[in-house]
Enzyme design. Structure first.
Site, PDB file in Angstrom:
ATOM      1  CE  LYS A 181      59.090  44.248  53.668  1.00  0.00           C
ATOM      2  NZ  LYS A 181      57.708  44.027  53.139  1.00  0.00           N
TER       3      LYS A 181
ATOM      4  CG  ASP B 273      55.383  42.487  54.937  1.00  0.00           C
ATOM      5  OD1 ASP B 273      56.221  43.009  55.696  1.00  0.00           O
ATOM      6  OD2 ASP B 273      55.641  42.139  53.772  1.00  0.00           O
TER       7      ASP B 273
ATOM      8  CG  ASP C 295      59.024  54.758  64.124  1.00  0.00           C
ATOM      9  OD1 ASP C 295      59.775  55.461  64.850  1.00  0.00           O
ATOM     10  OD2 ASP C 295      58.265  55.222  63.275  1.00  0.00           O
TER      11      ASP C 295
HETATM   12  O1  C5P Z   1      54.639  39.737  44.192  1.00  0.00           O
HETATM   13  P1  C5P Z   1      55.758  39.055  44.933  1.00  0.00           P
HETATM   14  O2  C5P Z   1      55.632  37.557  44.952  1.00  0.00           O
HETATM   15  O3  C5P Z   1      57.128  39.517  44.522  1.00  0.00           O
HETATM   16  O4  C5P Z   1      55.516  39.547  46.464  1.00  0.00           O
HETATM   17  C1  C5P Z   1      56.479  39.435  47.479  1.00  0.00           C
HETATM   18  C2  C5P Z   1      55.921  39.993  48.769  1.00  0.00           C
HETATM   19  O5  C5P Z   1      56.876  39.778  49.797  1.00  0.00           O
HETATM   20  C3  C5P Z   1      55.655  41.481  48.769  1.00  0.00           C
HETATM   21  O6  C5P Z   1      54.539  41.720  49.633  1.00  0.00           O
HETATM   22  C4  C5P Z   1      56.900  42.095  49.355  1.00  0.00           C
HETATM   23  O7  C5P Z   1      56.658  43.302  50.025  1.00  0.00           O
HETATM   24  C5  C5P Z   1      57.284  41.025  50.372  1.00  0.00           C
HETATM   25  N1  C5P Z   1      58.676  40.978  50.782  1.00  0.00           N
HETATM   26  C6  C5P Z   1      59.731  40.795  49.904  1.00  0.00           C
HETATM   27  N2  C5P Z   1      61.016  40.738  50.379  1.00  0.00           N
HETATM   28  C7  C5P Z   1      61.250  40.822  51.702  1.00  0.00           C
HETATM   29  C8  C5P Z   1      60.204  40.984  52.605  1.00  0.00           C
HETATM   30  C9  C5P Z   1      58.914  41.047  52.101  1.00  0.00           C
HETATM   31  O8  C5P Z   1      59.501  40.671  48.691  1.00  0.00           O
HETATM   32  N3  C5P Z   1      62.468  40.656  52.186  1.00  0.00           N
END
Ligand code: C5P
Length: 212
Positions: free
Chosen positions: A59, A57, A62
């Site tokens: 993201k 992940d 770039d």
């Molecule tokens: O700890 P939690 O369950 O909130 O983790 C959510 C994970 O999903 C994190 O790694 C966060 O960066 C990722 N994420 C998110 N929303 C997005 C994309 C990724 O929360 N749209």
């Protein structure tokens, strides 16, 4: 097929490996993000891949060339998939897709974040259309807004939908799956628990109970 993805946002290699092993029977994929890779090094992707396939992940957002280099590092280290920001545009997504094709990997596109994301929300439908039209494998849609998951499902058809935001961010497993998500991404609710395996099992059973 519905399932669970563990977001491994811990900062310690040994803890990450222990957690991954502990919950492996209940998760389909492990998701790593910058906190772990910046702490433990990119080799952690290869190590975790021996337990479950890893989604990097990063993201990626770039210019196409730089994005392709980032994707290549992930795939060279055994990632199964990378996450890209759709806001970067079609040329970036295509460049990352080209790299993923070389490795037989997958590309998932962030439509809008599960947090406020007030800017991306204005364009997330268009981002989902773009991801669909150029052949990405899935999208990331917010479990914190189940109605958005349902709307995005209408756009992407049979593409995979991965939804973070359950638990610590307030989203519901049941509402998110019913809205059309294929995979629930859960981090803190599992890895900060005293009993990560029991929490993962509980979420897994709730997800599987909803499978049609
Ligand atoms: O700890 P939690 O369950 O909130 O983790 C959510 C994970 O999903 C994190 O790694 C966060 O960066 C990722 N994420 C998110 N929303 C997005 C994309 C990724 O929360 N749209």
């Amino acid at each position: 097929m519905v399932g669970l993805i563990l977001a491994l946002d811990v900062m310690d290699r040994n803890r990450a490996i222990w957690l991954a092993r502990e919950v492996s029977e209940y998760v389909d994929y492990l998701k790593v993000n910058y906190p772990l890779v910046l702490s433990a090094g990119i080799e952690i992707i290869r190590e975790l891949s021996e337990i479950k396939p890893v989604i990097a992940d990063f993201k990626i957002a770039d210019i196409p060339y730089t994005s392709s280099l980032i994707a290549r590092k992930a795939f060279e280290n055994s990632a199964f998939a990378v996450i890209c920001h759709g806001m970067a545009g079609s040329d970036t997504l295509k460049a990352v897709l080209d790299v993923s094709d070389e490795f037989g990997g997958e590309v998932y596109v962030v439509t809008e974040l599960s947090s406020e994301s007030e800017f991306l929300r204005k364009f997330s439908d268009e981002i989902a259309m773009l991801a669909r039209d150029i052949g990405c494998h899935g999208i990331i849609a917010p479990a914190t807004r189940a109605e958005r998951v349902a709307q995005l499902r209408k756009i992407v058809g049979s593409m995979k939908i991965l939804s973070p935001g359950v638990g610590a961010q307030g989203g519901s497993v049941e509402e998110t799956i019913k809205a059309g998500a294929d995979y629930i991404i859960v981090g803190r609710s599992i890895y900060t628990s005293d009993e990560p395996k029991a929490v993962a099992r509980d979420i897994y059973e709730r997800i599987k109970g909803l499978e049609v």
